[in-house]
Write a protein that holds these residues in place. Structure first.
Motif, PDB file in Angstrom:
ATOM      1  N   SER A 160     152.758  52.158  23.749  1.00  0.00           N
ATOM      2  CA  SER A 160     154.015  52.914  23.485  1.00  0.00           C
ATOM      3  C   SER A 160     153.934  52.906  21.815  1.00  0.00           C
ATOM      4  CB  SER A 160     154.985  51.752  23.753  1.00  0.00           C
ATOM      5  OG  SER A 160     156.020  52.097  23.360  1.00  0.00           O
ATOM      6  N   ILE A 161     154.676  54.022  21.532  1.00  0.00           N
ATOM      7  CA  ILE A 161     154.788  54.169  20.095  1.00  0.00           C
ATOM      8  C   ILE A 161     155.847  53.233  19.446  1.00  0.00           C
ATOM      9  CG2 ILE A 161     155.509  56.047  18.429  1.00  0.00           C
ATOM     10  CD1 ILE A 161     152.840  56.561  19.462  1.00  0.00           C
ATOM     11  N   SER A 162     157.051  53.145  20.269  1.00  0.00           N
ATOM     12  CA  SER A 162     157.912  52.423  19.760  1.00  0.00           C
ATOM     13  C   SER A 162     157.611  50.854  19.614  1.00  0.00           C
ATOM     14  CB  SER A 162     159.389  52.590  20.495  1.00  0.00           C
ATOM     15  OG  SER A 162     159.062  52.207  21.846  1.00  0.00           O
ATOM     16  N   ASP A 163     156.789  50.508  20.681  1.00  0.00           N
ATOM     17  CA  ASP A 163     156.640  48.951  20.615  1.00  0.00           C
ATOM     18  C   ASP A 163     155.595  48.652  19.570  1.00  0.00           C
ATOM     19  OD1 ASP A 163     158.237  48.558  22.757  1.00  0.00           O
ATOM     20  OD2 ASP A 163     156.607  48.403  24.267  1.00  0.00           O
TER      21      ASP A 163
ATOM     22  N   ALA B  93     155.226  50.422  16.849  1.00  0.00           N
ATOM     23  CA  ALA B  93     155.852  50.355  15.572  1.00  0.00           C
ATOM     24  C   ALA B  93     156.553  49.142  15.251  1.00  0.00           C
ATOM     25  CB  ALA B  93     156.941  51.890  15.382  1.00  0.00           C
ATOM     26  N   GLU B  94     157.231  48.503  16.184  1.00  0.00           N
ATOM     27  CA  GLU B  94     157.985  47.425  16.021  1.00  0.00           C
ATOM     28  C   GLU B  94     157.272  46.488  15.496  1.00  0.00           C
ATOM     29  OE1 GLU B  94     160.826  44.299  18.534  1.00  0.00           O
ATOM     30  OE2 GLU B  94     160.332  46.304  19.411  1.00  0.00           O
TER      31      GLU B  94
ATOM     32  N   THR C 245     158.351  52.566  10.663  1.00  0.00           N
ATOM     33  CA  THR C 245     159.240  53.350  11.537  1.00  0.00           C
ATOM     34  C   THR C 245     158.562  54.045  12.680  1.00  0.00           C
ATOM     35  OG1 THR C 245     159.193  55.183  10.031  1.00  0.00           O
ATOM     36  CG2 THR C 245     160.968  53.224   9.769  1.00  0.00           C
ATOM     37  N   GLN C 246     159.190  54.450  13.654  1.00  0.00           N
ATOM     38  CA  GLN C 246     158.476  55.275  14.837  1.00  0.00           C
ATOM     39  C   GLN C 246     157.717  56.658  14.309  1.00  0.00           C
ATOM     40  OE1 GLN C 246     160.563  55.147  18.346  1.00  0.00           O
ATOM     41  NE2 GLN C 246     159.268  56.816  19.158  1.00  0.00           N
TER      42      GLN C 246
ATOM     43  N   SER D 267     154.220  57.773  14.120  1.00  0.00           N
ATOM     44  CA  SER D 267     153.738  59.422  15.137  1.00  0.00           C
ATOM     45  C   SER D 267     153.179  60.494  13.904  1.00  0.00           C
ATOM     46  CB  SER D 267     155.015  60.023  15.480  1.00  0.00           C
ATOM     47  OG  SER D 267     155.502  59.083  16.515  1.00  0.00           O
TER      48      SER D 267
ATOM     49  N   ARG E 210     150.882  61.640  25.728  1.00  0.00           N
ATOM     50  CA  ARG E 210     152.201  61.163  25.582  1.00  0.00           C
ATOM     51  C   ARG E 210     153.055  61.303  26.798  1.00  0.00           C
ATOM     52  NH1 ARG E 210     149.805  62.815  21.068  1.00  0.00           N
ATOM     53  NH2 ARG E 210     150.228  61.791  19.085  1.00  0.00           N
TER      54      ARG E 210
ATOM     55  N   ARG F 133     157.346  57.588  28.558  1.00  0.00           N
ATOM     56  CA  ARG F 133     156.955  57.517  27.274  1.00  0.00           C
ATOM     57  C   ARG F 133     155.772  56.632  27.221  1.00  0.00           C
ATOM     58  NH1 ARG F 133     162.525  57.366  23.619  1.00  0.00           N
ATOM     59  NH2 ARG F 133     163.479  59.361  24.361  1.00  0.00           N
TER      60      ARG F 133
END
Length: 295
Positions: free
Chosen positions: A17-20, A22-23, A28-29, A33, A50, A55
């Motif tokens: 996961s990109i968001s996970d 990044a966290e 930042t996401q 990316s 992707r 997602r």
């Protein structure tokens, strides 16, 4: 390729996961990316697929290949950095050892106990694999030492012979008719459904031991670590050809071990690359191991 970007890529591969990712990376996401798209552009390959709905990120075939190389690069970089950051006046750091399953690890464990009593800032990292796996990681600098059986090709290494040996035999269910025997002969193996190590070297050793009394081994499965092979035997799938003392065959188990006859023993060597420059931790480990062997 920057080491930082490879770490980003590995985080995404792990989190899917990109968001996970990044966290986890505290960035930042959009930044993450952009870095991944730049990496794909630099390599000229699509690395990630992707997902549109959930997602979820999946790796392409090129992505999986990069992940393997990136893990090796990052591990070697971390290992190198740790060696240089170690204080000049203190013995600390990491020792990386690769080996297959063997009771000879008791010698390594005893040495590690004594070493850490004197130098508590030394840490050990064990990698389990067959001779080919361990040799590959040693060549890439990911391991300081490897433990090989005597029949392995160790001409390109320096080595120390360990005062230990392992004995080949057969694991079977205690209810099996072969369990009534004290040992297993080449004739006993003829036609048996065997679960064997996937190492070609092992099969060569068994063939030499059989002295052509076994025409064709009936190998129904292979393994690289014996734990799961013993489960297959427990369920009646076949007989596991392995070294002694690796699987539970005690009074509380429904499995038993019978050695081969003529007896087939293997000795073991601790090996390292010739002209290798050891870290302080690795040098101390080798020193303590030699003392353990001498005593």
């Amino acid at each position: 390729m920057e080491l930082r970007v490879l770490r980003y890529f590995l985080a995404v591969a792990r989190e899917e996961s990109i968001s996970d990712a990044a966290e986890f990376l505290h960035i930042t996401q959009p930044t993450l990316s952009r870095q991944l798209m730049d990496l794909e552009e630099e390599l000229g390959k699509q690395l990630l697929i992707r997902g549109k709905r959930n997602r979820k990120i999946m790796l392409t075939e090129d992505g999986m290949r990069l992940r393997k190389r990136a893990e090796e690069i990052v591990a070697l970089a971390d290992k190198t950095e740790a060696e240089f950051l170690a204080a000049d006046d203190a013995v600390s750091g990491d020792v990386y050892i690769g080996c297959g399953e063997s009771d000879a690890m008791r010698i390594i464990a005893k040495t590690a106990v004594k070493l850490r009593q004197d130098y508590p800032d030394i840490h050990f990292h064990l990698y389990s694999g067959n001779a080919e796996d361990v040799s590959e990681r040693m060549e890439k600098g990911l391991l300081d030492f490897g433990i090989f059986i005597t029949s392995a090709n160790i001409d390109k290494y320096d080595y120390l012979k360990l005062p230990a040996y392992d004995t080949w035999g057969l694991i079977m269910r205690k209810s099996d008719k072969l369990a009534a025997k004290d040992f297993i002969t080449p004739q006993d193996l003829q036609g048996l459904p065997l679960i064997m190590s996937r190492q070609a070297l092992v099969q060569e050793d068994i063939n030499r031991w059989g002295k052509k009394q076994i025409q064709d081994l009936n190998v129904v499965a292979t393994y690289n670590l014996v734990y799961n092979a013993a489960i297959m035997t427990r369920e009646g799938f076949g007989y596991t050809l392995t070294l002694d003392k690796l699987a539970n065959t005690g009074s509380d188990s429904d499995l038993c071990f019978r050695p081969l006859k003529p007896e087939l023993r293997i000795n073991l060597n601790l090996v390292w690359k010739k002209y290798q420059i050891f870290s302080k931790a690795s040098q101390k480990f080798l020193e303590y191991l030699k003392n353990e062997i001498n005593t």
